[in-house]
Write an enzyme that holds these catalytic residues in place. Structure first.
Site, mmCIF file in Angstrom:
data_model
loop_
_atom_site.group_PDB
_atom_site.id
_atom_site.type_symbol
_atom_site.label_atom_id
_atom_site.label_comp_id
_atom_site.label_asym_id
_atom_site.label_seq_id
_atom_site.Cartn_x
_atom_site.Cartn_y
_atom_site.Cartn_z
ATOM 1 N N LYS A 115 0.825 -1.221 0.000
ATOM 2 C CA LYS A 115 0.000 0.000 0.000
ATOM 3 C C LYS A 115 0.852 1.262 0.000
ATOM 4 O O LYS A 115 1.842 1.349 0.710
ATOM 5 C CB LYS A 115 -0.911 -0.007 1.237
ATOM 6 C CG LYS A 115 -1.955 1.072 1.231
ATOM 7 C CD LYS A 115 -3.167 0.638 2.027
ATOM 8 C CE LYS A 115 -4.272 1.662 1.993
ATOM 9 N NZ LYS A 115 -4.679 2.100 0.670
ATOM 10 N N GLY A 138 6.770 0.507 5.484
ATOM 11 C CA GLY A 138 7.637 -0.391 4.721
ATOM 12 C C GLY A 138 7.631 -0.081 3.235
ATOM 13 O O GLY A 138 8.668 -0.120 2.570
ATOM 14 N N CYS A 139 6.452 0.251 2.712
ATOM 15 C CA CYS A 139 6.321 0.537 1.277
ATOM 16 C C CYS A 139 7.000 1.854 0.923
ATOM 17 O O CYS A 139 7.591 1.980 -0.154
ATOM 18 C CB CYS A 139 4.851 0.565 0.885
ATOM 19 S SG CYS A 139 4.047 -1.028 1.187
ATOM 20 N N THR A 140 6.931 2.813 1.819
ATOM 21 C CA THR A 140 7.603 4.097 1.602
ATOM 22 C C THR A 140 9.114 3.881 1.584
ATOM 23 O O THR A 140 9.818 4.374 0.698
ATOM 24 C CB THR A 140 7.195 5.107 2.690
ATOM 25 O OG1 THR A 140 5.787 5.336 2.576
ATOM 26 C CG2 THR A 140 7.939 6.418 2.548
ATOM 27 N N ALA A 187 10.116 2.080 -1.667
ATOM 28 C CA ALA A 187 10.040 3.003 -2.812
ATOM 29 C C ALA A 187 11.226 3.964 -2.808
ATOM 30 O O ALA A 187 11.826 4.238 -3.853
ATOM 31 C CB ALA A 187 8.721 3.772 -2.782
#
Length: 161
Positions: A39, A44-46, A49
């Site tokens: 998401k 974690g996704c930030t 990325a």
């Protein structure tokens, strides 16, 4: 149809930020990195990325294209991309077609409830359109460097051939 290492990808087409369309044949001749994440705007996704962003020039030098894939919509992706100044595009897989094709939809337990989520995974497609490498259920620290190292080794093999 399941994806298999050393086999061509099944047909697909998806919309990405920047008005791009990505398909199983859109990047033939170059290495394609597809990283699936749960998401936009989550910790974690930030981090993941930003790590792909920080090494992006190294991927470009090897001739690789990088795309992030999640179930978020295009507006969410545009905002996430702008906020983090991501130099690569994000694929909006709102109908989960790619997520199911790559087998990254998993049942997870969140706050004691069963939910359907995306397992953080990365897939490397070679210039020949064959799936070269996959990482499933991965941890963010060190992952981007490992992907880059693999991309460089594929590039070196291609030059030697």
């Amino acid at each position: 149809m399941a994806i298999v290492v050393n086999k061509p990808l099944p047909e697909f087409e998806a919309n990405a930020t920047g008005g791009l369309k990505v398909s199983n044949t859109s990047h033939l001749g170059q290495i394609l990195v597809l990283y699936f994440y749960p998401k936009d705007n989550t910790p974690g996704c930030t981090t993941e990325a930003m790590q792909f962003r920080d090494r992006y020039k190294d991927f470009v030098k090897t001739g690789a294209a990088v795309f992030g894939v999640s179930r978020d919509n295009m507006k969410s992706h545009d905002d996430f991309k702008e906020k983090l100044e991501l130099p690569f595009e994000l694929i909006a897989d709102t109908e989960e077609k790619m997520c199911h094709m790559f087998g990254v939809v998993k049942n997870k337990i969140m706050y004691g409830k069963k939910v359907k989520g995306i397992e953080r995974s990365t897939f490397l497609i070679g210039p020949d359109g064959l799936l070269a490498q996959e990482w499933r259920g991965l941890k963010v620290p060190g992952h981007v460097d490992e992907v880059l190292k693999t991309v460089k080794s594929i590039k070196a093999l291609k030059k030697a051939a």
